[in-house]
Design a protein around this motif. Structure first.
Motif, PDB file in Angstrom:
ATOM      1  N   UNK A 102       7.710   6.202  -1.201  1.00  0.00           N
ATOM      2  CA  UNK A 102       6.467   5.756  -0.562  1.00  0.00           C
ATOM      3  C   UNK A 102       6.561   6.065   0.935  1.00  0.00           C
ATOM      4  N   UNK A 103       6.293   5.091   1.817  1.00  0.00           N
ATOM      5  CA  UNK A 103       6.357   5.355   3.255  1.00  0.00           C
ATOM      6  C   UNK A 103       7.782   5.251   3.781  1.00  0.00           C
ATOM      7  N   UNK A 111      -1.131  -1.561 -11.663  1.00  0.00           N
ATOM      8  CA  UNK A 111      -2.114  -1.731 -10.589  1.00  0.00           C
ATOM      9  C   UNK A 111      -1.408  -1.546  -9.254  1.00  0.00           C
ATOM     10  N   UNK A 112      -2.041  -0.739  -8.386  1.00  0.00           N
ATOM     11  CA  UNK A 112      -1.389  -0.351  -7.130  1.00  0.00           C
ATOM     12  C   UNK A 112      -2.438   0.045  -6.082  1.00  0.00           C
ATOM     13  N   UNK A 117       0.816  -1.220   0.000  1.00  0.00           N
ATOM     14  CA  UNK A 117       0.000   0.000   0.000  1.00  0.00           C
ATOM     15  C   UNK A 117       0.845   1.263   0.000  1.00  0.00           C
ATOM     16  N   UNK A 118       0.545   2.168  -0.930  1.00  0.00           N
ATOM     17  CA  UNK A 118       1.389   3.336  -1.160  1.00  0.00           C
ATOM     18  C   UNK A 118       0.608   4.641  -0.955  1.00  0.00           C
ATOM     19  N   UNK A 119       1.275   5.714  -0.473  1.00  0.00           N
ATOM     20  CA  UNK A 119       0.582   6.996  -0.356  1.00  0.00           C
ATOM     21  C   UNK A 119       0.255   7.609  -1.720  1.00  0.00           C
ATOM     22  N   UNK A 120       1.023   7.230  -2.741  1.00  0.00           N
ATOM     23  CA  UNK A 120       0.792   7.761  -4.096  1.00  0.00           C
ATOM     24  C   UNK A 120       1.513   6.842  -5.085  1.00  0.00           C
TER      25      UNK A 120
END
Ligand code: SAH
Length: 217
Positions: free
Chosen positions: A211-212, A172-173, A153-156
Motif C-alpha cells: 500500500x503506501x 470491503x476496502x 485507505x489504500x492505493x489499490x
C-alpha cells in the motif's frame, strides 16, 4: 455526559436507519457495543457524534455510519471467519465479533493493538485474535477468510488479500489517494474481485509493503 445507552440508540435511529442501514443484525450490534468505552475519557461524551474521532498515534475511530456501512457490505453469517486490517481502537473489531464466528485483526501500531486487546478482553470477546504487523500481507496461516475488511485507505487492493479470500467471499476496502477514497466492496468470483462502489470516504492511510510507503505519510 448524557446516558450513553440512550445516546447509542439515538445514533442508530438518527444516523444509520435514515441512511439505508437495513440489516437487522448490524443494527442490533451497533445498538449493543459501547462505543464510548473505545475512546479516551475526555472524548467519551462525543462517542455517539456523527463523526470519526482521534484515538492517538495520528489514527481515528471511524464514523459510526461508515462502520455500519462496511459491516453491512460484508453480509456476515454467524459461521464466518473474518479478517480485519487496522484494529485501531477495536470498536469495529467488536462489531464484527458480534456477527461472525471468529475475527482475526491486524494492527501495525503496537500501542493501539495492545489497548484494543485489553478492551476487548475486558468486554468478554473471546472470538478475536489480534496480531501486530503489516496487514497488507494478510494473515496467511488463518486463510481462507469468508470476509475481509480494510479500515485504512489504500492505493489499490493488495493481491495477497484477494488470494486469502475464499471464492464467493466479500472484501470491503477504501481505494483512492491519500486524502479521499471510494469505498469498494468486492465479491470473489473465478479468483477475481467483482467490485461495486459505495461512495466517497476519507480514511487514514494504509501503510505497508503493498500500500503506501510510511516515509511519505
Ligand atoms: N477500525 C478502527 C479504525 C482505525 S484507523 C477503529 O474504528 O478504531 C485505521 C488503522 O489502520 C490505524 O490504527 C492504523 O494504524 C492501521 N493501519 C494502517 N496501515 C496498516 C497496515 N498495513 N496493517 C495494519 N494496520 C494498519
Amino acid at each position: 455526559m448524557i446516558n450513553p445507552d440512550h445516546a447509542r440508540l439515538k445514533m442508530v435511529e438518527e444516523q444509520l436507519v435514515p441512511r439505508g442501514i437495513t440489516d437487522s443484525r448490524v443494527l442490533e450490534a451497533m445498538r449493543k457495543v459501547p462505543r464510548h468505552l473505545f475512546l479516551e475519557e475526555a472524548l467519551a461524551d462525543r462517542a455517539y457524534d456523527d463523526s470519526a474521532l482521534p484515538i492517538g498515534e495520528k489514527q481515528t475511530i471511524s464514523q459510526p455510519y461508515i462502520v455500519a456501512l462496511m459491516t453491512q457490505a460484508l453480509a456476515l453469517r454467524e459461521t464466518d471467519r473474518v479478517l480485519e486490517i487496522g484494529t485501531g481502537s477495536g470498536y469495529q473489531t467488536a462489531i464484527l465479533a458480534e456477527l461472525a464466528e471468529r475475527v482475526y485483526s491486524i494492527e501495525r501500531v503496537k500501542s493501539l493493538a495492545l489497548q484494543a486487546r485489553e478492551r476487548l478482553d475486558r468486554m468478554g470477546y473471546r472470538n478475536v485474535a489480534i496480531r501486530i504487523g503489516d496487514g497488507t500481507y494478510g494473515w496467511g496461516n488463518a486463510a481462507p477468510f469468508d470476509a475481509i475488511l480494510v479500515a485504512a485507505g489504500s492505493p489499490s487492493v493488495p493481491p495477497l488479500l484477494v488470494e486469502q479470500l475464499r471464492e464467493g467471499g466479500r472484501l470491503v476496502i477504501p481505494v483512492g489517494d491519500r486524502h479521499v477514497q471510494r469505498l469498494q466492496v468486492g465479491v470473489k468470483q473465478g479468483g477475481q474481485l467483482v467490485v461495486s462502489d459505495l461512495g466517497d470516504c476519507v480514511f487514514v492511510p494504509f501503510i505497508g509493503a503493498f500500500a503506501w510507503n510510511a516515509d511519505a505519510c
